[in-house]
Design a protein around this motif. Structure first.
Motif, PDB file in Angstrom:
ATOM      1  N   GLY A   1      20.188  25.109-102.188  1.00 24.02           N
ATOM      2  CA  GLY A   1      20.538  26.061-103.240  1.00 24.02           C
ATOM      3  C   GLY A   1      21.924  25.818-103.787  1.00 24.02           C
ATOM      4  O   GLY A   1      22.328  24.686-104.055  1.00 24.02           O
ATOM      5  N   VAL A   2      22.682  26.900-103.933  1.00 25.60           N
ATOM      6  CA  VAL A   2      24.013  26.812-104.548  1.00 25.60           C
ATOM      7  C   VAL A   2      24.981  25.966-103.725  1.00 25.60           C
ATOM      8  O   VAL A   2      26.021  25.538-104.230  1.00 25.60           O
ATOM      9  N   PHE A   3      24.645  25.694-102.477  1.00 21.77           N
ATOM     10  CA  PHE A   3      25.544  24.865-101.675  1.00 21.77           C
ATOM     11  C   PHE A   3      25.432  23.385-102.002  1.00 21.77           C
ATOM     12  O   PHE A   3      26.244  22.592-101.514  1.00 21.77           O
ATOM     13  N   ASP A   4      24.461  23.000-102.819  1.00 23.84           N
ATOM     14  CA  ASP A   4      24.453  21.608-103.274  1.00 23.84           C
ATOM     15  C   ASP A   4      25.722  21.319-104.077  1.00 23.84           C
ATOM     16  O   ASP A   4      26.436  20.354-103.771  1.00 23.84           O
ATOM     17  N   PRO A   5      26.071  22.123-105.092  1.00 26.53           N
ATOM     18  CA  PRO A   5      27.383  21.932-105.717  1.00 26.53           C
ATOM     19  C   PRO A   5      28.523  22.520-104.886  1.00 26.53           C
ATOM     20  O   PRO A   5      29.633  21.978-104.857  1.00 26.53           O
ATOM     21  N   GLY A   6      28.271  23.650-104.221  1.00 22.69           N
ATOM     22  CA  GLY A   6      29.338  24.309-103.493  1.00 22.69           C
ATOM     23  C   GLY A   6      29.965  23.449-102.413  1.00 22.69           C
ATOM     24  O   GLY A   6      31.168  23.538-102.149  1.00 22.69           O
ATOM     25  N   ILE A   7      29.161  22.588-101.799  1.00 16.76           N
ATOM     26  CA  ILE A   7      29.706  21.735-100.741  1.00 16.76           C
ATOM     27  C   ILE A   7      30.726  20.752-101.295  1.00 16.76           C
ATOM     28  O   ILE A   7      31.603  20.275-100.565  1.00 16.76           O
ATOM     29  N   ASN A   8      30.656  20.474-102.601  1.00 17.98           N
ATOM     30  CA  ASN A   8      31.674  19.624-103.222  1.00 17.98           C
ATOM     31  C   ASN A   8      33.047  20.287-103.146  1.00 17.98           C
ATOM     32  O   ASN A   8      34.058  19.644-102.845  1.00 17.98           O
TER      33      ASN A   8
END
Length: 308
Positions: free
Chosen positions: A164-171
């Motif tokens: 979910g949102v952690f795909d970009p958030g992990i950046n």
């Protein structure tokens, strides 16, 4: 120096947008083939398995894995058994326990491994790290807001549990841990669409090893301008990374940053690791994601639609 022959495993959006153009422009790497059933348009050897590609291209020396994170162990093990050095797109795996195995597998095989975090190579990150040297960070505020419909159109794998949102958030978390070192998750609220298994938004509270207070707002439902900013308040002024780390401002004034691209620097780093026979398998950003799921309070929001 001869270019190293490398293959791409998984020719999806990230491979086409970043990896293939980067390899085409590199003098350190040569694209020798791909593992994909959807690469008929590429003028390169394509096979359904890595083993088949290696048989067709015996000189193949390395592989860059760009498949979705689920099931990466089998691909990495196959690559290592074939004697290949391995680079892995973020996030490295579907679970921490799986990702933690990769370094030992590479070590046992005597091969190099690079678990990548491309945003750490954004142009403004290294200059910011240098500016922070000798300064005390008091607070960090992160806003990472983008529209999944734009960046992952129709890609249902992005809603698998834990993504979910952690795909970009992990950046953002990869940049944070690059700048601060150890960071602890102290609170999280995760907002799940009624019809999805992963959050579309998150509010996080964290603390750095020296007591720095960190807040983060992530959204995968951002309409209009996309926002990727990180603001650091220090005893020597305020620094702000913008455009995902591509631009840097100090006390409101732009700072010159190096030329080049994130993925260009990633592949340069991989070439260095291969040359030295080393492993770079940092999992700090991934651990923060798992911590957010462990302690996060769940809120349900409206169902998600690709067509909204």
């Amino acid at each position: 120096m001869m270019a190293i022959p490398i293959a791409i495993v998984g020719v999806g959006k990230i491979a086409r947008d970043q990896h293939l153009p980067t390899l085409a422009a590199s003098n350190r790497w040569r694209l020798a083939g791909v593992v994909s059933r959807h690469a008929d348009d590429l003028d390169v050897s394509a096979h359904p398995t890595l083993t088949a590609l290696k048989a067709a291209v015996p000189e193949l020396a390395a592989v860059s894995i760009c498949t979705p994170p689920i099931g990466r162990t089998d691909v990495i093990r196959e690559a290592l058994e074939l004697g290949l050095d391995v680079m892995v797109e973020k996030p490295p795996a579907a679970t921490i326990s799986e990702a933690e195995r990769f370094a030992s597998l590479a070590r046992d095989a005597g091969r190099s491994l690079f678990l990548t975090w491309h945003s750490r190579e954004a142009s403004g990150v290294a200059p910011l790290s240098a500016w922070l040297n000798g300064r005390t960070i008091n607070r960090v505020a992160i806003e990472w807001m983008e529209d999944v419909r734009v960046w992952h159109p129709g890609q249902e794998w992005i809603w698998e549990p834990g993504i979910g949102v952690f795909d970009p958030g992990i950046n953002a978390l990869s940049i944070l841990t690059r700048l601060l070192g150890p960071v602890s998750m102290t609170g999280a609220t995760l907002r799940f669409p009624a019809n999805k298994a992963s959050p579309i938004a998150a509010s996080l509270a964290m603390e750095g090893g020296a007591g720095e207070l960190v807040s983060a707002e992530f959204s995968f439902d951002q309409r209009g301008p996309q926002t990727w900013t990180m603001t650091l308040d220090t005893d020597g002024g305020q620094a702000t990374l913008l455009d995902g780390g591509g631009r840097l401002e100090i006390n409101g004034s732009p700072v010159d940053v190096p030329e080049g691209t994130e993925y260009g620097r990633l592949y340069d780093r991989f070439a260095e690791l291969v040359g030295k026979g080393e492993i770079d398998a940092d999992l700090a950003p991934f651990r923060l994601v798992t911590d957010a799921f462990l302690i996060g309070r769940r809120e349900q929001v409206d169902a998600f639609s690709w067509s909204d």
